[in-house]
Scaffold this motif. Structure first.
Motif, mmCIF file in Angstrom:
data_model
loop_
_atom_site.group_PDB
_atom_site.id
_atom_site.type_symbol
_atom_site.label_atom_id
_atom_site.label_comp_id
_atom_site.label_asym_id
_atom_site.label_seq_id
_atom_site.Cartn_x
_atom_site.Cartn_y
_atom_site.Cartn_z
ATOM 1 N N VAL A 11 0.835 -1.206 0.000
ATOM 2 C CA VAL A 11 0.000 0.000 0.000
ATOM 3 C C VAL A 11 0.866 1.250 0.000
ATOM 4 C CG1 VAL A 11 -1.641 1.331 1.390
ATOM 5 C CG2 VAL A 11 -2.003 -1.111 1.030
ATOM 6 N N ILE A 12 1.923 1.270 0.777
ATOM 7 C CA ILE A 12 2.826 2.430 0.820
ATOM 8 C C ILE A 12 3.532 2.605 -0.524
ATOM 9 C CG2 ILE A 12 4.960 3.315 1.857
ATOM 10 C CD1 ILE A 12 3.963 2.151 4.518
ATOM 11 N N ALA A 13 3.956 1.498 -1.132
ATOM 12 C CA ALA A 13 4.617 1.581 -2.445
ATOM 13 C C ALA A 13 3.664 2.132 -3.494
ATOM 14 C CB ALA A 13 5.144 0.214 -2.852
ATOM 15 N N LEU A 14 2.412 1.711 -3.475
ATOM 16 C CA LEU A 14 1.440 2.230 -4.431
ATOM 17 C C LEU A 14 1.191 3.728 -4.211
ATOM 18 C CD1 LEU A 14 -1.166 -0.667 -4.607
ATOM 19 C CD2 LEU A 14 0.482 0.024 -6.348
ATOM 20 N N ALA A 15 1.140 4.163 -2.969
ATOM 21 C CA ALA A 15 0.946 5.584 -2.680
ATOM 22 C C ALA A 15 2.143 6.406 -3.160
ATOM 23 C CB ALA A 15 0.721 5.800 -1.188
ATOM 24 N N VAL A 16 3.347 5.896 -2.969
ATOM 25 C CA VAL A 16 4.547 6.606 -3.417
ATOM 26 C C VAL A 16 4.590 6.671 -4.945
ATOM 27 C CG1 VAL A 16 7.071 6.459 -3.526
ATOM 28 C CG2 VAL A 16 5.896 6.158 -1.349
ATOM 29 N N LEU A 17 4.255 5.566 -5.611
ATOM 30 C CA LEU A 17 4.249 5.570 -7.075
ATOM 31 C C LEU A 17 3.205 6.528 -7.634
ATOM 32 C CD1 LEU A 17 4.753 1.796 -7.909
ATOM 33 C CD2 LEU A 17 6.356 3.673 -8.285
ATOM 34 N N ALA A 18 2.029 6.582 -7.017
ATOM 35 C CA ALA A 18 1.008 7.524 -7.466
ATOM 36 C C ALA A 18 1.477 8.959 -7.263
ATOM 37 C CB ALA A 18 -0.301 7.277 -6.711
ATOM 38 N N SER A 19 2.143 9.232 -6.161
ATOM 39 C CA SER A 19 2.656 10.583 -5.908
ATOM 40 C C SER A 19 3.732 10.974 -6.915
ATOM 41 C CB SER A 19 3.227 10.677 -4.492
ATOM 42 O OG SER A 19 2.242 10.409 -3.541
ATOM 43 N N VAL A 20 4.617 10.048 -7.223
ATOM 44 C CA VAL A 20 5.672 10.320 -8.202
ATOM 45 C C VAL A 20 5.054 10.584 -9.574
ATOM 46 C CG1 VAL A 20 7.573 9.236 -9.471
ATOM 47 C CG2 VAL A 20 7.511 9.129 -6.988
ATOM 48 N N TRP A 21 4.036 9.800 -9.948
ATOM 49 C CA TRP A 21 3.389 10.000 -11.239
ATOM 50 C C TRP A 21 2.720 11.370 -11.314
ATOM 51 C CZ3 TRP A 21 3.791 8.514 -15.909
ATOM 52 C CH2 TRP A 21 2.802 8.779 -16.829
ATOM 53 N N ILE A 22 2.063 11.782 -10.260
ATOM 54 C CA ILE A 22 1.399 13.090 -10.243
ATOM 55 C C ILE A 22 2.425 14.209 -10.370
ATOM 56 C CG2 ILE A 22 0.109 14.686 -8.764
ATOM 57 C CD1 ILE A 22 -1.471 12.215 -7.806
ATOM 58 N N ALA A 28 6.935 17.516 -15.667
ATOM 59 C CA ALA A 28 7.544 17.055 -16.918
ATOM 60 C C ALA A 28 6.444 16.588 -17.861
ATOM 61 C CB ALA A 28 8.538 15.933 -16.644
ATOM 62 N N ARG A 29 5.567 17.479 -18.228
ATOM 63 C CA ARG A 29 4.382 17.130 -19.012
ATOM 64 C C ARG A 29 4.748 16.559 -20.383
ATOM 65 N NH1 ARG A 29 -0.577 16.714 -18.502
ATOM 66 N NH2 ARG A 29 -1.101 18.274 -16.982
ATOM 67 N N LYS A 30 5.719 17.146 -21.076
ATOM 68 C CA LYS A 30 6.060 16.659 -22.415
ATOM 69 C C LYS A 30 6.657 15.251 -22.361
ATOM 70 C CE LYS A 30 6.677 21.031 -24.774
ATOM 71 N NZ LYS A 30 7.559 21.870 -25.564
ATOM 72 N N ARG A 34 5.028 11.862 -23.980
ATOM 73 C CA ARG A 34 5.743 10.983 -24.894
ATOM 74 C C ARG A 34 5.648 9.532 -24.436
ATOM 75 N NH1 ARG A 34 11.054 13.036 -24.594
ATOM 76 N NH2 ARG A 34 10.379 15.150 -24.314
ATOM 77 N N TRP A 35 5.793 9.305 -23.120
ATOM 78 C CA TRP A 35 5.689 7.947 -22.574
ATOM 79 C C TRP A 35 4.293 7.381 -22.814
ATOM 80 C CZ3 TRP A 35 8.053 9.052 -17.099
ATOM 81 C CH2 TRP A 35 9.426 9.243 -17.217
ATOM 82 N N LEU A 36 3.275 8.205 -22.547
ATOM 83 C CA LEU A 36 1.899 7.747 -22.736
ATOM 84 C C LEU A 36 1.603 7.472 -24.209
ATOM 85 C CD1 LEU A 36 -0.121 9.969 -20.269
ATOM 86 C CD2 LEU A 36 0.282 7.520 -20.122
#
Length: 100
Positions: A11-22, A28-30, A34-36
């Motif tokens: 659960v903590i790893a998922l929260a950290v990954l979601a925060s990093v993605w946001i 770094a929108r561009k 590109r990744w998407l």
């Protein structure tokens, strides 16, 4: 390691990954677009299953659609929008700047 401790780490790893993605989407929108777009092309290929193609269409970023109404300004064809005062017909105030 107990099951509850493992579940807590997941659960903590998922929260950290979601925060990093946001944070990446905001700063770094561009790059993330590109990744998407690359992931969207990978999943949305002919010959893939319907679920994979639907996932690929869902991943496609808005800026990658090429539609002039989405306001992405990647091609420069839309041009800058004039200030609200200029659009409404009101006179724009003068702005004086000191010399350097």
């Amino acid at each position: 390691m107990s099951t509850s401790l493992l579940l807590q780490y997941v659960v903590i790893a998922l929260a950290v990954l979601a925060s990093v993605w946001i944070v990446l989407r905001k700063l770094a929108r561009k790059t993330t677009n590109r990744w998407l777009a690359a992931a969207s092309i990978h999943f949305n290929q002919p010959g893939r299953g319907a679920l994979a193609r639907a996932f690929g269409r869902r991943l496609q970023p808005i800026e990658a659609t090429g539609d002039c109404s989405d306001g992405c300004s990647t091609c420069g064809a839309c041009g800058p929008k004039p200030p609200a005062a200029a659009r409404s017909g009101e006179p724009m105030p003068l702005e004086f700047r000191p010399r350097r």
